[in-house]
Design a protein around this motif. Sequence first.
Motif, PDB file in Angstrom:
ATOM      1  N   UNK A 118      42.592  43.803  43.506  1.00  0.00           N
ATOM      2  CA  UNK A 118      41.622  44.865  43.316  1.00  0.00           C
ATOM      3  C   UNK A 118      40.217  44.293  43.464  1.00  0.00           C
ATOM      4  N   UNK A 119      39.348  45.157  43.954  1.00  0.00           N
ATOM      5  CA  UNK A 119      37.959  44.761  44.136  1.00  0.00           C
ATOM      6  C   UNK A 119      37.098  46.018  44.135  1.00  0.00           C
ATOM      7  N   UNK A 120      35.855  45.873  43.686  1.00  0.00           N
ATOM      8  CA  UNK A 120      34.919  46.995  43.717  1.00  0.00           C
ATOM      9  C   UNK A 120      34.390  47.145  45.152  1.00  0.00           C
ATOM     10  N   UNK A 121      33.860  48.317  45.492  1.00  0.00           N
ATOM     11  CA  UNK A 121      33.286  48.482  46.828  1.00  0.00           C
ATOM     12  C   UNK A 121      32.163  47.477  47.108  1.00  0.00           C
ATOM     13  N   UNK A 122      31.353  47.176  46.079  1.00  0.00           N
ATOM     14  CA  UNK A 122      30.260  46.206  46.263  1.00  0.00           C
ATOM     15  C   UNK A 122      30.808  44.814  46.544  1.00  0.00           C
ATOM     16  N   UNK A 181      42.313  36.848  55.562  1.00  0.00           N
ATOM     17  CA  UNK A 181      43.587  37.184  54.914  1.00  0.00           C
ATOM     18  C   UNK A 181      43.363  37.931  53.607  1.00  0.00           C
ATOM     19  N   UNK A 182      42.396  37.482  52.830  1.00  0.00           N
ATOM     20  CA  UNK A 182      42.145  38.079  51.520  1.00  0.00           C
ATOM     21  C   UNK A 182      41.695  39.531  51.656  1.00  0.00           C
ATOM     22  N   UNK A 187      33.873  44.746  34.319  1.00  0.00           N
ATOM     23  CA  UNK A 187      35.208  44.250  34.647  1.00  0.00           C
ATOM     24  C   UNK A 187      35.427  44.434  36.144  1.00  0.00           C
ATOM     25  N   UNK A 188      35.615  43.299  36.827  1.00  0.00           N
ATOM     26  CA  UNK A 188      35.729  43.281  38.285  1.00  0.00           C
ATOM     27  C   UNK A 188      36.960  42.479  38.691  1.00  0.00           C
ATOM     28  N   UNK A 189      37.194  42.401  39.988  1.00  0.00           N
ATOM     29  CA  UNK A 189      38.307  41.614  40.511  1.00  0.00           C
ATOM     30  C   UNK A 189      37.997  40.131  40.481  1.00  0.00           C
ATOM     31  N   UNK A 190      39.021  39.286  40.589  1.00  0.00           N
ATOM     32  CA  UNK A 190      38.823  37.835  40.522  1.00  0.00           C
ATOM     33  C   UNK A 190      37.922  37.279  41.625  1.00  0.00           C
ATOM     34  N   UNK A 212      43.279  43.085  49.751  1.00  0.00           N
ATOM     35  CA  UNK A 212      42.556  43.635  48.607  1.00  0.00           C
ATOM     36  C   UNK A 212      42.587  45.163  48.613  1.00  0.00           C
ATOM     37  N   UNK A 213      42.686  45.735  47.435  1.00  0.00           N
ATOM     38  CA  UNK A 213      42.635  47.189  47.295  1.00  0.00           C
ATOM     39  C   UNK A 213      41.281  47.536  46.694  1.00  0.00           C
TER      40      UNK A 213
END
Length: 156
Positions: free
Chosen positions: A1-5, A63-64, A101-104, A68-69
Amino acid sequence: MITPEGHARLKAELDELWRVRRPEVVRALAAAAAEGDRSENAEYTYRKKQLGEIDRRVRYLGKRLEHLRVVDTPPTDRGAVFFGAWLRLEDEDGHEHAYRIVGPDETDAARGWISIDSPLARAALKRRADDEFEAELPGGRRSFVVLEVRYGAPLD
């Protein structure tokens, strides 16, 4: 998971590496190679190493980004802590802390952006304003109270 930013930042980094940095290094490598004996050419050795680092990062990001979603909508329950939340906590010593809270891939301690996989974020998930919780942190067990949960705009 990741934020749009976060997704946009990773894409921009990939684009910068591929369209700007890599061509610069390839040109410098070609110039260093044209100088003759490569075995004693420090510039050539340095540029080869630099090109390898860029290529590794480009492969990793490519690849990453495929896997990512991007989470671009807030949860239906905006009063609880979930991915993408901005939250303000008060610790047991009375100090306030602001986090997102964001993605790694987008953690940034200086900005208070913590990974959803971190002990603090995991303990805060599904909590609401005025909820108390404990988190097992590297420095030991700590208690917190949720003061505010917000989505979209950062905390003031």
